[in-house]
Design an enzyme around this catalytic site. Structure first.
Site, PDB file in Angstrom:
ATOM      1  N   ARG A 102      39.536 -24.298 -18.734  1.00  0.00           N
ATOM      2  CA  ARG A 102      40.579 -23.702 -17.880  1.00  0.00           C
ATOM      3  C   ARG A 102      41.215 -24.816 -17.068  1.00  0.00           C
ATOM      4  NH1 ARG A 102      40.559 -18.329 -14.167  1.00  0.00           N
ATOM      5  NH2 ARG A 102      40.881 -17.509 -16.261  1.00  0.00           N
ATOM      6  N   HIS A 129      47.275 -17.667 -21.902  1.00  0.00           N
ATOM      7  CA  HIS A 129      45.941 -17.129 -21.607  1.00  0.00           C
ATOM      8  C   HIS A 129      45.502 -16.328 -22.838  1.00  0.00           C
ATOM      9  CE1 HIS A 129      42.472 -16.008 -19.499  1.00  0.00           C
ATOM     10  NE2 HIS A 129      42.955 -15.320 -18.493  1.00  0.00           N
ATOM     11  N   GLN A 132      42.561 -13.646 -22.856  1.00  0.00           N
ATOM     12  CA  GLN A 132      42.955 -12.428 -22.138  1.00  0.00           C
ATOM     13  C   GLN A 132      43.733 -11.498 -23.073  1.00  0.00           C
ATOM     14  OE1 GLN A 132      42.502 -11.559 -18.649  1.00  0.00           O
ATOM     15  NE2 GLN A 132      43.092  -9.630 -19.569  1.00  0.00           N
ATOM     16  N   ASP A 224      51.067  -8.713 -13.709  1.00  0.00           N
ATOM     17  CA  ASP A 224      50.159  -9.782 -13.287  1.00  0.00           C
ATOM     18  C   ASP A 224      50.669 -10.308 -11.941  1.00  0.00           C
ATOM     19  OD1 ASP A 224      48.211 -11.784 -13.218  1.00  0.00           O
ATOM     20  OD2 ASP A 224      49.235 -13.085 -14.651  1.00  0.00           O
ATOM     21  N   CYS A 264      45.621  -8.047 -15.832  1.00  0.00           N
ATOM     22  CA  CYS A 264      44.529  -8.927 -16.259  1.00  0.00           C
ATOM     23  C   CYS A 264      43.534  -9.191 -15.134  1.00  0.00           C
ATOM     24  CB  CYS A 264      45.100 -10.240 -16.788  1.00  0.00           C
ATOM     25  SG  CYS A 264      46.008 -11.160 -15.536  1.00  0.00           S
ATOM     26  N   ARG A 292      36.779  -8.193 -22.045  1.00  0.00           N
ATOM     27  CA  ARG A 292      36.784  -9.661 -22.145  1.00  0.00           C
ATOM     28  C   ARG A 292      35.447 -10.133 -22.729  1.00  0.00           C
ATOM     29  NH1 ARG A 292      39.947 -12.664 -18.651  1.00  0.00           N
ATOM     30  NH2 ARG A 292      39.285 -14.422 -19.922  1.00  0.00           N
TER      31      ARG A 292
END
Ligand code: CP
Ligand code: NVA
Length: 305
Positions: A102, A129, A132, A224, A264, A292
């Site tokens: 990340r 992402h 996700q 988001d 998310c 996830r």
């Protein structure tokens, strides 16, 4: 040859197989049956930014699959003191079986994948992402039975999650309508790729200004945060420009009656989404968070086994 997941495009050919595998792994987990295909495998997890879901779901996922994970924040690594991404990649490749990263810049994720001799998984960067969104496609399929022909409306900042959604929806024959201000449009190159993919998969891909137009006939509403990690300096101007794109009861009322609400997470309640919608009957945000785990286990098995 080793495989990576740097962009969601990397699993274009394997997407439905991956979603089926995630479904099997979820059933195995729900039945409490042991399944350890990654016994003795190790995953290095490098975090340059904070995380709740990605860190915990990858770490627990590796344990459930019989493997082991190492949490490495930049402060723990020589990477934080100027060692290059490629030297880090080469050294880690001698110890572990995969790297989850990340970071801030997509270019660094690409470089890591290019120089590591083991699979690299993008756990979020400034452009995408992918974990996700693969997981979100799984959640939508689980709730709606199929993806093809559905319409997803994304409201707000055209950020990393939005970019991966554009590609993921187009890859899955889902129509996507992104409503955002001109200043916060998704990445141009990604939007073009999504439109090209959409031509072949019969998915319409549109980026517009009007939230009302985007949500009309939508099966899924997605939003988001307005201030992503790394964008903090622009907080004030972002809040002002994006205020019109809030996911609230009024806008939800303009979508289909059985429309699902997704985020998310983490959410900034009262900014991009209201409490009423986040905690309302249409919201599936915590099922989304749970998945996830199951989907990333499938990604790990797919790349590392
Ligand atoms: N959605 C997501 O990636 O959450 P975290 O930042 O908590 O990992
Ligand atoms: N767009 C958000 C997603 C967090 C999971 C960010 O990059 O901060």
């Amino acid at each position: 040859m080793k495989k990576d997941l740097v962009s969601i495009l990397d699993v274009r050919a394997d997407l439905s197989q991956l979603l089926d595998l995630a479904s099997n792994l979820k059933n195995i987990q729900t039945a409490n049956e042991p399944y350890e295909p990654l016994k003795d495998k190790s995953l290095a997890m490098i975090f340059e930014k904070p995380s709740t879901r990605t860190r915990v779901s990858f770490e627990v996922g590796m344990t459930q699959l019989g493997g082991h994970s190492l949490f490495l924040s930049t402060a723990d690594l020589q990477l934080g003191r100027g060692e290059t991404v490629s030297d880090t990649a080469r050294a880690l490749s001698r110890y572990v079986d995969g790297i989850m990263y990340r970071g801030f810049e997509h270019g660094r994720t690409v470089e890591l994948a290019k120089t590591a001799s083991i699979p690299v998984i993008n756990g979020l960067d400034d452009l995408e992402h992918p974990c996700q969104v693969v997981s979100d496609l799984f959640t939508i399929r689980e709730k709606k039975g199929e993806l093809e022909g559905l319409k997803l409306a994304y409201l707000g900042d055209g950020n990393n999650v939005c970019n991966s959604l554009l590609l993921g929806c187009a890859m899955s024959s889902m129509n996507i309508s992104v409503a955002c201000p001109d200043k916060y449009r998704p990445d141009d190159r990604i939007s073009k790729i999504a439109k090209d993919i959409g031509k072949g998969s019969k998915a319409s891909v549109e980026i517009i200004n009007s939230p009302e137009e985007a949500v009309s006939d939508a099966d899924v509403l997605y939003t988001d945060v307005w201030v992503s990690m790394g964008d903090e300096a622009e907080r004030k101007s972002r809040l002002k420009a994006l205020a019109r794109y809030q996911l609230n009861g009024d806008i939800l009322g303009k979508a289909k009656e059985d429309c699902l609400v997704m985020h998310c997470l983490p959410a900034h309640r009262g900014e991009e989404i209201t409490n009423e919608v986040m905690d309302g009957e249409s919201s599936i945000v915590f099922d989304q968070a749970e998945n996830r785990l199951h989907v990333q286990k499938a990604i790990l098995v797919h790349l590392l086994e």
